[in-house]
Write an enzyme that holds these catalytic residues in place. Structure first.
Site, PDB file in Angstrom:
ATOM      1  N   HIS A   1       0.909  -1.072   0.039  1.00 36.20           N
ATOM      2  CA  HIS A   1       0.147   0.108   0.158  1.00 36.20           C
ATOM      3  C   HIS A   1       0.831   1.284  -0.059  1.00 36.20           C
ATOM      4  CE1 HIS A   1      -3.587   2.195   1.630  1.00 36.20           C
ATOM      5  NE2 HIS A   1      -2.765   3.224   1.160  1.00 36.20           N
TER       6      HIS A   1
ATOM      7  N   HIS B   1       1.464   5.429  -1.791  1.00 34.32           N
ATOM      8  CA  HIS B   1       1.160   6.793  -2.592  1.00 34.32           C
ATOM      9  C   HIS B   1       2.377   7.231  -2.821  1.00 34.32           C
ATOM     10  CE1 HIS B   1      -3.017   6.681  -0.652  1.00 34.32           C
ATOM     11  NE2 HIS B   1      -2.228   6.086   0.348  1.00 34.32           N
ATOM     12  N   LEU B   2       2.438   7.086  -4.375  1.00 32.70           N
ATOM     13  CA  LEU B   2       3.824   7.696  -5.046  1.00 32.70           C
ATOM     14  C   LEU B   2       3.388   9.243  -5.603  1.00 32.70           C
ATOM     15  CD1 LEU B   2       5.187   4.606  -6.976  1.00 32.70           C
ATOM     16  CD2 LEU B   2       6.020   5.856  -5.208  1.00 32.70           C
ATOM     17  N   ARG B   3       2.085   9.314  -5.670  1.00 34.47           N
ATOM     18  CA  ARG B   3       1.705  10.715  -6.219  1.00 34.47           C
ATOM     19  C   ARG B   3       2.105  10.884  -7.695  1.00 34.47           C
ATOM     20  NH1 ARG B   3      -1.302  10.761  -1.852  1.00 34.47           N
ATOM     21  NH2 ARG B   3      -0.289  11.424  -0.045  1.00 34.47           N
TER      22      ARG B   3
ATOM     23  N   ASN C   1      -5.252   7.296  -5.842  1.00 40.29           N
ATOM     24  CA  ASN C   1      -5.875   8.306  -5.488  1.00 40.29           C
ATOM     25  C   ASN C   1      -5.272   9.497  -5.902  1.00 40.29           C
ATOM     26  OD1 ASN C   1      -3.942   8.060  -3.488  1.00 40.29           O
ATOM     27  ND2 ASN C   1      -5.234   9.106  -1.927  1.00 40.29           N
TER      28      ASN C   1
ATOM     29  N   LYS D   1      -9.270  -0.868  -5.836  1.00 42.52           N
ATOM     30  CA  LYS D   1      -9.131   0.032  -4.745  1.00 42.52           C
ATOM     31  C   LYS D   1     -10.732   0.817  -4.362  1.00 42.52           C
ATOM     32  CE  LYS D   1      -7.962   2.212  -0.992  1.00 42.52           C
ATOM     33  NZ  LYS D   1      -6.635   2.521  -0.018  1.00 42.52           N
TER      34      LYS D   1
ATOM     35  N   HIS E   1     -10.221   0.552   1.889  1.00 44.39           N
ATOM     36  CA  HIS E   1     -10.035   1.735   2.882  1.00 44.39           C
ATOM     37  C   HIS E   1     -11.266   1.709   3.855  1.00 44.39           C
ATOM     38  CE1 HIS E   1      -8.577   5.711   4.759  1.00 44.39           C
ATOM     39  NE2 HIS E   1      -9.735   5.525   5.351  1.00 44.39           N
TER      40      HIS E   1
ATOM     41  N   HIS F   1      -4.596  -0.881   6.103  1.00 45.66           N
ATOM     42  CA  HIS F   1      -4.288   0.036   7.170  1.00 45.66           C
ATOM     43  C   HIS F   1      -5.279  -0.061   8.408  1.00 45.66           C
ATOM     44  CE1 HIS F   1      -6.942   2.595   5.187  1.00 45.66           C
ATOM     45  NE2 HIS F   1      -5.837   3.191   4.382  1.00 45.66           N
TER      46      HIS F   1
ATOM     47  N   LEU G   1      -4.769   9.017   8.095  1.00 46.79           N
ATOM     48  CA  LEU G   1      -5.900   8.243   8.079  1.00 46.79           C
ATOM     49  C   LEU G   1      -5.792   6.711   7.626  1.00 46.79           C
ATOM     50  CD1 LEU G   1      -8.407  10.929   6.635  1.00 46.79           C
ATOM     51  CD2 LEU G   1      -8.388  10.306   9.149  1.00 46.79           C
TER      52      LEU G   1
ATOM     53  N   ASP H   1       1.581   2.631   3.446  1.00 45.04           N
ATOM     54  CA  ASP H   1       0.889   3.628   3.490  1.00 45.04           C
ATOM     55  C   ASP H   1       1.301   5.066   3.568  1.00 45.04           C
ATOM     56  OD1 ASP H   1      -1.502   5.062   2.642  1.00 45.04           O
ATOM     57  OD2 ASP H   1      -2.287   4.946   5.019  1.00 45.04           O
TER      58      ASP H   1
ATOM     59  N   HIS I   1       3.212  14.360   1.805  1.00 47.55           N
ATOM     60  CA  HIS I   1       2.425  15.834   1.287  1.00 47.55           C
ATOM     61  C   HIS I   1       3.410  16.647   1.710  1.00 47.55           C
ATOM     62  CE1 HIS I   1      -1.689  14.286   1.243  1.00 47.55           C
ATOM     63  NE2 HIS I   1      -1.381  13.482   2.285  1.00 47.55           N
TER      64      HIS I   1
ATOM     65  N   ALA J   1      -3.685  14.412   5.775  1.00 48.18           N
ATOM     66  CA  ALA J   1      -3.443  13.280   6.267  1.00 48.18           C
ATOM     67  C   ALA J   1      -2.508  12.678   5.556  1.00 48.18           C
ATOM     68  CB  ALA J   1      -4.726  12.184   6.564  1.00 48.18           C
TER      69      ALA J   1
HETATM   70  C1  NCD Z   1      -3.572   8.970   2.128  1.00 48.40           C
HETATM   71  C2  NCD Z   1      -3.186  10.062   1.184  1.00 48.40           C
HETATM   72  O1  NCD Z   1      -2.711  11.271   1.593  1.00 48.40           O
HETATM   73  O2  NCD Z   1      -3.480   9.874   0.019  1.00 48.40           O
HETATM   74  N1  NCD Z   1      -3.579   9.556   3.685  1.00 48.40           N
HETATM   75  C3  NCD Z   1      -3.393   8.897   4.781  1.00 48.40           C
HETATM   76  O3  NCD Z   1      -3.445   9.593   5.680  1.00 48.40           O
HETATM   77  N2  NCD Z   1      -3.133   7.772   4.741  1.00 48.40           N
HETATM   78  C4  NCD Z   1      -4.893   8.521   1.774  1.00 48.40           C
HETATM   79  C5  NCD Z   1      -5.244   7.332   2.545  1.00 48.40           C
HETATM   80  O4  NCD Z   1      -4.718   6.149   2.180  1.00 48.40           O
HETATM   81  O5  NCD Z   1      -6.334   7.208   3.373  1.00 48.40           O
HETATM   82 ZN    ZN Z   2      -3.323   5.046   1.824  1.00 47.83          ZN
END
Ligand code: NCD
Ligand code: ZN
Length: 347
Positions: free
Chosen positions: A13, A15-17, A41, A99, A136, A174, A219, A247, A251, A263
């Site tokens: 899990h 996030h690479l943006r 996302n 997802k 999620h 998560h 989150l 996860d 940011h 988050a």
């Molecule tokens: C994630 C995000 O910033 O994309 N944030 C997080 O707090 N985990 C989104 C997510 O997985 O809930």
């Molecule tokens: Zn996530």
């Protein structure tokens, strides 16, 4: 000096943006992990097979020369998603999961699912073709207390979805509560959970007591200590239903340190180091490989990695950078708040 060699880990899990952030964080994950389930996302989200194909190209382009890191793509489920498109993307090997974000549950989840009846046909198709669903698991309802949203989701959404679709393989992502752990343990087959590094380390006091610490806000939000202990016990147990999904959710600092902060914890850089420390504390270093490198591929029905990674215990605590630079500004690295003695050597 203590040395532990394990099969190379995967991150189930991540996030690479996109854009400048992707360029900054993709090499960080690729330094320790062989593969990752890449969250869809983005803004706008990765909904179709074509979106995923294009995003995968951008991820590959952001990797260092010669990197063999493999992004495992996912599609973002919307009420308008096309089951044929999902099936084509799955059968071509492009995507490894779909997802599900309940609409409004977290960062960029506006396009998520509100009415679960509308995606029933997609769940049936996924069950048919053996494509796992990543969830999620939080109720997105302002009437529900933020600390109760996971437990409520299990009872009111997840369990009914599983009853209606017993063949659908689900990853509850998560997990942050003992209720989540107990629920996953209650299932004989077809249900697994990812656990993050940071939820094994922090409880809600770390976020809120003695000052508000935005870099611990993520989150699902970290819960009270008894839940953290339940997560640690599950992660270090070797139980094949639990595996690592960091996860890691970067940011830029200005987005975190704000009157309405985003988050997400950026943990990709030091997750493996911290996990070695946590597993050592729990006297469970023997189970680290199962958690980071074996249980995930087994549930996803993929082979384990061929390469190996070594963790080496140092005499002095290891220092991590406070942040990493990106073209958009710095991103703070997760601070576990205790000394970590383990370094990582990819072999
Ligand atoms: C994630 C995000 O910033 O994309 N944030 C997080 O707090 N985990 C989104 C997510 O997985 O809930
Ligand atoms: Zn996530």
């Amino acid at each position: 000096m203590e040395r532990l060699e394990i099969i190379s880990p995967d991150d189930w899990h991540l996030h690479l943006r996109d854009g400048a952030m992707l360029k900054a964080v993709a090499p960080v994950s690729a330094a320790h992990f062989s593969r990752a389930i890449v969250m869809p996302n983005l803004v706008p989200p990765v909904v179709t097979g074509d979106d995923a194909r294009r995003y995968r190209e951008r991820v590959l382009a952001a990797l260092p020369e010669g990197s063999t890191f493999e992004p495992l793509m996912t599609l973002y489920l919307t009420e308008d998603s096309d089951p044929d498109d999902i099936e084509t993307a799955a059968k071509s090997g492009l995507i490894k999961a779909v997802k599900l974000y309940p609409a409004g549950a977290t960062t960029n989840s506006q396009s998520g699912v509100q009415n679960f009846d509308k995606v029933r046909g997609i769940f049936e198709r996924m069950a048919e073709i053996g494509l796992p669903l990543c969830i999620h698991g939080e109720i997105a309802d302002n009437d529900i207390d933020i600390f109760d949203r996971e437990a409520e989701f299990i009872e009111h959404v997840l369990d009914p979805v599983r009853q209606t679709n017993p063949e659908l393989r689900i990853i509850m992502e998560h997990v942050t509560t003992s209720q989540g752990i107990d629920y996953v343990k209650s299932a004989e087959t077809g249900l697994a959970a990812t656990l993050t590094t940071h939820h094994l380390v922090i409880n809600r006091n770390h976020i809120l007591a003695g000052g508000i610490r935005p870099h611990y806000y993520c989150l699902p939000i970290a819960k009270r200590e008894s839940h953290r202990l339940a997560l640690r016990a599950a992660a270090t147990s070797g139980d094949p239903r639990f595996f690592l999904g960091t996860d890691s959710a970067p940011h830029i600092d200005t987005a975190k340190q704000s009157s309405c902060g985003c988050a997400g914890c950026f943990t990709a850089l030091n997750s493996m180091n911290i996990l070695a420390q946590v597993f050592e504390e729990e006297q469970a270093l023997d189970n680290l490989e199962a958690f980071t490198s074996l249980n995930g591929p087994q549930f996803y029905r993929l082979p384990a990695n061929q390469t190996r990674l070594s963790l080496v215990k140092q005499k002095e605590p290891v220092g991590f950078p406070t942040n990493i630079p990106t073209d958009g500004g710095p991103v703070t690295v997760f601070d576990p708040g205790f000394p970590v003695f383990w370094t990582v050597e990819a072999t």
